[in-house]
Write an enzyme that holds these catalytic residues in place. Structure first.
Site, PDB file in Angstrom:
ATOM      1  N   TYR A  30       0.829  -1.205   0.000  1.00  0.00           N
ATOM      2  CA  TYR A  30       0.000   0.000   0.000  1.00  0.00           C
ATOM      3  C   TYR A  30       0.859   1.250   0.000  1.00  0.00           C
ATOM      4  CZ  TYR A  30       0.810   1.068   4.995  1.00  0.00           C
ATOM      5  OH  TYR A  30       1.373   1.413   6.191  1.00  0.00           O
ATOM      6  N   LYS A 144       6.470  -1.664   1.815  1.00  0.00           N
ATOM      7  CA  LYS A 144       5.290  -1.107   2.489  1.00  0.00           C
ATOM      8  C   LYS A 144       4.152  -2.127   2.365  1.00  0.00           C
ATOM      9  CE  LYS A 144       3.092   3.402   3.240  1.00  0.00           C
ATOM     10  NZ  LYS A 144       3.217   3.475   4.686  1.00  0.00           N
ATOM     11  N   GLU A 176      13.294   2.551  13.380  1.00  0.00           N
ATOM     12  CA  GLU A 176      12.304   3.589  13.063  1.00  0.00           C
ATOM     13  C   GLU A 176      11.257   3.549  14.165  1.00  0.00           C
ATOM     14  OE1 GLU A 176      10.348   2.732   9.311  1.00  0.00           O
ATOM     15  OE2 GLU A 176      10.178   0.611   9.775  1.00  0.00           O
ATOM     16  N   LEU A 200      11.409   1.569   6.661  1.00  0.00           N
ATOM     17  CA  LEU A 200      10.694   2.010   5.473  1.00  0.00           C
ATOM     18  C   LEU A 200      11.375   3.277   4.955  1.00  0.00           C
ATOM     19  CD1 LEU A 200       8.059   1.359   3.809  1.00  0.00           C
ATOM     20  CD2 LEU A 200       7.152   3.414   4.891  1.00  0.00           C
TER      21      LEU A 200
END
Ligand SMILES: Cc1ncc(COP(=O)(O)O)c(C=O)c1O
Length: 289
Positions: A30, A144, A176, A200
């Site tokens: 996505y 993702k 992250e 990401l």
């Protein structure tokens, strides 16, 4: 109005069969594209990341770049609100349940635009709380993927104590956060982990780095120890919806002075100015820092 497999329709009428591999296996990818005053922000970069995510899970891109754009603009124009967060979801489609990839299944393509909710002024001015956790997700965090249970479990840990994010460490190094990238500032130097399979590649992360470089703010891409994050003067999280947000407490301990710092104030302002520049340029042009 949402988009599903070639049709625009009310969300109540948008239905996906239970054998969709997105439902059965979380088998899909996505994107979330922020849209300001009906102008998509960094669309080329989001479409490029979608392409990489699809390649990462061995799916073909069902649409050309031109088709994605045309569909996005139609969806944006169909909404009654100006600032939007547009989700693009692509799954491997509907097939008899079997882990191995089906032959000839058509990908499912879903897009929806929600009102974009960026941090309110109060949160920007006072900063947010975060907690920390061990990063126990898979080793392809650069994709993702819609399989977000790892991220959801980690985010829940901060939600349960009323904090805005969960900042993650793997083997003692910063990766992250559950739904954002992380920056630390020490003595005026902005530190962030380099892109790898463990994070990401955030579109906002890139904007922040470009703005730092374009404005002569010292920036280092390197491994950041957990102890450095805890001793940092400032910690920021960045994402398409959070933009750049100061973290002022970590596991209940103050970050720096316990208030958003001067580097944050500068970066926040640069980010807002950059957004204005993009909006002024209009929706079909790419803008660089
Ligand atoms: C795990 C994770 N990291 C980083 C980000 C930030 O990415 P972007 O700036 O492209 O929104 C997100 C955004 O949702 C995310 O889910």
């Amino acid at each position: 109005m949402v988009f599903l497999n070639g049709r625009f329709l009310p969300i109540e009428e948008a239905k996906v069969p239970v054998l969709d591999r997105g439902f059965i296996f979380g088998d899909g990818v996505y994107e979330l594209v922020p849209v300001y005053s009906r102008v998509p922000f960094r669309l080329d970069e989001h479409l490029a990341r979608l392409e990489r995510s699809l390649a990462g899970v061995k799916m073909r891109n069902p649409y050309s770049q031109a088709q994605w754009r045309a569909t996005l603009y139609r969806l944006i124009d169909a909404q009654p609100f100006q600032d939007q967060g547009v989700y693009f979801q692509v799954t491997r489609g509907v097939a008899k349940r079997d882990h191995s990839f089906p032959q000839g299944a058509e990908p499912t393509v879903f897009m929806m635009a929600n009102p974009l909710v960026t941090p309110p002024r109060e949160l920007v001015e006072n900063g947010a709380a975060a907690v920390t956790a061990q990063d126990n997700r898979w080793l392809r965090c650069d994709i993702k993927s819609i399989s977000l249970i790892g991220n959801c479990l980690l985010r829940q840990a901060s939600a349960e104590v009323g904090a805005a994010e969960t900042i993650l460490f793997r083997d003692g190094k910063l990766t992250e956060a559950s739904a954002s990238n992380v920056f630390a500032v020490k003595q005026g130097v902005i530190l962030t982990p380099p892109k790898s399979n463990l994070i990401l590649p955030g579109i906002t992360y890139d904007v922040i780095c470009e703005l730092a470089l374009a404005n002569g703010l010292p920036l280092e891409f390197r491994e950041v120890d957990e102890s450095e994050v805890r001793a940092a003067d400032e910690v920021w999280v960045t994402s398409s919806s959070k933009e750049v947000l100061a973290i002022v407490s970590l596991d209940g301990a103050k970050v720096g002075q316990g208030r958003p710092g001067p580097a944050f104030a500068r970066m926040y302002q640069l980010y807002q100015e950059f957004k204005q520049k993009v909006m002024r340029a209009g929706k079909r042009e790419a803008v660089s820092a």
